[in-house]
Write an enzyme that holds these catalytic residues in place. Sequence first.
Site, PDB file in Angstrom:
ATOM      1  N   ALA A  99       0.407  -3.234   8.675  1.00 30.16           N
ATOM      2  CA  ALA A  99       0.151  -2.438   7.469  1.00 30.16           C
ATOM      3  C   ALA A  99      -0.034  -3.297   6.224  1.00 30.16           C
ATOM      4  O   ALA A  99      -0.553  -2.826   5.222  1.00 30.16           O
ATOM      5  CB  ALA A  99       1.309  -1.465   7.248  1.00 30.16           C
ATOM      6  N   LYS A 100       0.441  -4.540   6.269  1.00 30.14           N
ATOM      7  CA  LYS A 100       0.313  -5.506   5.165  1.00 30.14           C
ATOM      8  C   LYS A 100       0.768  -4.908   3.837  1.00 30.14           C
ATOM      9  O   LYS A 100       0.093  -4.998   2.821  1.00 30.14           O
ATOM     10  CB  LYS A 100      -1.122  -6.039   5.081  1.00 30.14           C
ATOM     11  N   ARG A 101       1.955  -4.331   3.855  1.00 26.48           N
ATOM     12  CA  ARG A 101       2.517  -3.717   2.662  1.00 26.48           C
ATOM     13  C   ARG A 101       3.236  -4.763   1.801  1.00 26.48           C
ATOM     14  O   ARG A 101       3.423  -5.897   2.195  1.00 26.48           O
ATOM     15  CB  ARG A 101       3.477  -2.599   3.052  1.00 26.48           C
TER      16      ARG A 101
END
Length: 276
Positions: free
Chosen positions: A92-94
């Site tokens: 998700a690369k949050r």
Amino acid sequence: MTRAELVRHIFQRRSYLCVGLDTDPAKIPAHLRSHPDAIFEFNRQIIDATLPYCVSYKINTAFYEALGVKGWEIMARTADYIPGSHFKIADAKRGDIGNTSAQYARAFFESMNFDAVTVAPYMGADSIRPFLEFTNKWTILLGLTSNAGAADFEMLKLAGGDHVYEQVIRKASGWGSPEQLMFVIGATKAEEFSNIRKLAPDHFYLVPGVGAQGGDLAEISNRCMTSDCGLLVNASRAVIYASGGEDFAGQAASVAAGYQKDMDIYLPANSSSQLA
């Protein structure tokens, strides 16, 4: 999933393969497109076919978020379908201010019960710590990515001589232990792997870029394999789109089995924990 459990699965299956479920509706085989639940059915057959040959699945959330509420539901059902014996990653690369990151962490660790989530480190420690507060969950931090744009920032040299990515890995290594923190290191940056292993000698790496992006499994394994493996090598398109026909699941299994066969060669005979 704890590190000890992950390592045990790796050595039991003689595999450190992670299959990426980057499912694009436009690439689903034609015979499935009329299925009322086509994306989930595609994922289900891929999982069933590749389960013996991998230890992990990585769901790239963008492919599901693009479909709105329906996509989130498919993603959640796909995550539920993956058995607990396999490490589940939300790609998700949050990363945001602390209270926002806390909600991202709850979404993926509590609502959907992923084992791990990928995060972007460039807002600093307070944007990452909420993810690290969950027990037996993993934070996978972007270190050196496989895309060409890594040259724009990650490969820049700082005044002291380090690349930006080196400072990120060195500093972030102190935010969490090797029992809960991994780094994303792109397979297309194999020449950097020996140096990176010195920066984070005990951490696991999630390595995308093998297969369609041209990363070399042998070179990566030889450069930074540890006694406990220390690697999850992701292959997405090369596995799930191995065929566009009705044999897509069988062909995916064949490609995954090929990776597993090679990984068996590169893995040590036993992990250090098994020898202890």
